[in-house]
Design an enzyme around this catalytic site. Sequence first.
Site, short mmCIF file in Angstrom:
data_model
loop_
_atom_site.label_atom_id
_atom_site.label_comp_id
_atom_site.label_asym_id
_atom_site.label_seq_id
_atom_site.Cartn_x
_atom_site.Cartn_y
_atom_site.Cartn_z
N GLU A 199 11.23 46.69 21.11
CA GLU A 199 12.12 46.34 20.02
C GLU A 199 11.43 45.85 18.76
O GLU A 199 11.97 45.99 17.67
CB GLU A 199 13.09 45.24 20.51
CG GLU A 199 14.11 45.72 21.54
CD GLU A 199 15.09 46.71 20.95
OE1 GLU A 199 15.50 46.55 19.77
OE2 GLU A 199 15.44 47.68 21.65
N SER A 477 61.49 20.59 61.77
CA SER A 477 61.04 19.95 63.01
C SER A 477 59.56 19.62 63.03
O SER A 477 59.09 18.97 63.97
CB SER A 477 61.37 20.85 64.20
OG SER A 477 62.77 21.00 64.33
#
Length: 786
Positions: A199, A477
């Site tokens: 680059e 229950s």
Amino acid sequence: MVRKAKRTQPKKRKRITRKTARKKPGLLRRLLRLVVLLVGISIGLGLPWVIWLDVQVRNEFEGRKWDVPSRVYARPLSLYAGQQLSRDALLFELEAAGYRQANRASEPGMFSARGGDFEINRRGFVFEDGPQPALRFSLRIGAEAVTSIQSSSGSGDMGLVRLDPAEIASIYPLHDEDRTLVALGDVPELLVTGLQAVEDRQFKHHHGVVLRGIARALVANLKAGRAVQGGSTLTQQLVKNYFLSNERTLVRKVNEAIMAVLLEVHYDKAEILEAYVNEVFLGQQGKHAIHGFGRASEFYFDRPLRDLESQQVALLVGMVRGASFYNPRRNPQRARQRRDQVLDIFADTGLLSIAEVKKAKRRPLGVTAQTRSGTSRYPAFLDLVRRQLHRDYRAEDLSNEGLKIFTTLAPSAQEYAQRALTGGLLDLQQRGLPKDLQAALVLADVASGEVRALVGDRVQGRNGFNRALDARRQIGSVIKPLVYLAALEHSGDYNLLTPVRDEPVSLRQPDGSLWSPANYDKKSHGELALLDALVNSYNQATVKLGLNVGVANIIRKIKQLGVDAEVPAVPATLLGAVELTPIEVTQIFQSLAAGGYTSPLRSVTAVLTPRGELLSRYPLRMMPLDNREAIAVLNYALTRVVEDGTAKNLHGLLGNDTVIAGKTGTTNERRDSWFVGYTRDRVAVSWVGLDDNRPAGVTGSNAAMRVWAGLFRQLPIEPIDLDMPDGAGYLWVNKQQRALTDPACPDAVQIPFINGSEPDRQTRCMQKKQDRDKKSLWRKWFEDKD
């Protein structure tokens, strides 16, 4: 006359010459003034602009702080000989943690499997108690358990090995940038030098811009009539990514060049390069942008940046030119060509030898099929994690600071739970129940209270209403064991054989109406043992017992067992007219399953900084309860619910007869179905119903228990521990006569009693046997005398 003419003519020419000479200096001065004016205007306008840019560069760069998402990890899987673990569960755990299967586990993050023989190359990882290096070992699984663990280095048996945990989620900042920060010293040298070779080869020498490159780009742009090329250095690229937008305009390009020079003036090359390595855009995962080589390495290769090989470094460097264009998952051929091109540059610049490049080109891209991070597959569990962390951390800290959050989730158990819930609801639909049923499922470790799995929706991964945490429904229950526990704690008055009356009861309500609960079978059963009333979940007997021990005692019991909820002090509470969430019900029964040791349910064990420093630890907190003897007796009674009572079909659903404690729950008009069950080491709660609370035709046994069984069919099951603590023990009794008996007598069964609460009479059979034993002893004594 002639002489005069000769005198005047030169004078005219002389005047013309002087006039002309005077005009030329005036024009130069005007041009000079114009240039000075333009320069002055440029300085007057440009200098403040440059100063402003300089302030922006210094303020932003010196105070630079990237918002880094927090990483959320599952629990590390601990492996040891004797551990109950199936081959399928281990395969799923490895897959969840991002391990790649191969013929040979030659690199960290790889494993091989042949039948029950595994070779695993563990990655190095910073655990909550410190870093551990990469480790290669072999493991054998037989009969659903680990039989041996051997070091691949030949050092013999290994006691315990931890796998690095699966990354199950990230908590992202608002701008949805995903990155893993790395220091320049931790970046592979090949990436640092290779990035410059590809680059910006003049990076070490230029001062932010390279005029030749700018000129080349300018010519290309003029020919095209638009901005098509950049002559950017790494510094300019950093400026563009960090400070500016991506628009291609002359003004932006000028700003970029100026800011690049200013950046180079104030900061050294190492600082600029480190910032670039962490800022560059390298991909997209959904709405989350992948920034920096550190995160890109994890995203594409599922390994730390420091562990990358040369061909992997080349691929990432090549993607700088265009992360989407060279995406290796979408465009593998194009990505490979770009990688090989970068490898050639590495060879041309002497970073790699020709032989190394040829070898690297022969290697595949090595990109994982999919990333294991990002949007969580487990949003309901992550919701619990967030809620628990918000007690100690601000929301912005969780999304910006790059924290490492270690959780209790077991990926295999979570997957099994989701399958059980989704598949269970489809099965219920085929059995004629509503197709829009919803459900929740919570699985926790009995001893530690660590949540192993949590499902809040029938659709996996759907992020919405979390029923496991927020569906506050009547529990029916499921509350009854607390009524019987409160009775058993009064050991002077109650034991499992104490007779209770199951008969109609009517109570006047505050509004003047009568409350007359009926049993599920619409019958009353008269006098029966307390144990039988619980096993068969008789409503009328439970109400009479609950009124005797007091509703206030039941409410206190709920709080003692770890749940702080609003519970109405009315008789209907005795039958579950109490609205709780599945996670709260799990907390109650964790305390019972642990034998009276309450451990607050937790989903987080530790939080670390990005560098691995411990910030918070969430250790096991165990609080012993009083009357543990009564809890142990109750646990026995709940195993009888599974053997003989409302949950007696559970063994058939599981396909085995392991001793399990459980309780079904059904609410009025069959709106809600509940089941809670626990083994030696796991407790789980399932709920099934409709979101709008319409009657759904569900009961505890026909819906929620099936979902629960669907989970535990996939898990190793250890029978519940029914050993009694000091202060309680088993005795042989005759239930019908409610009397002590001998094991050899008819109808003799063993039932636990708290010391002092056992029956005070004996069966005639037992008395006769004792008499015979006394006579035998008397004869033996006299025979010995003779």
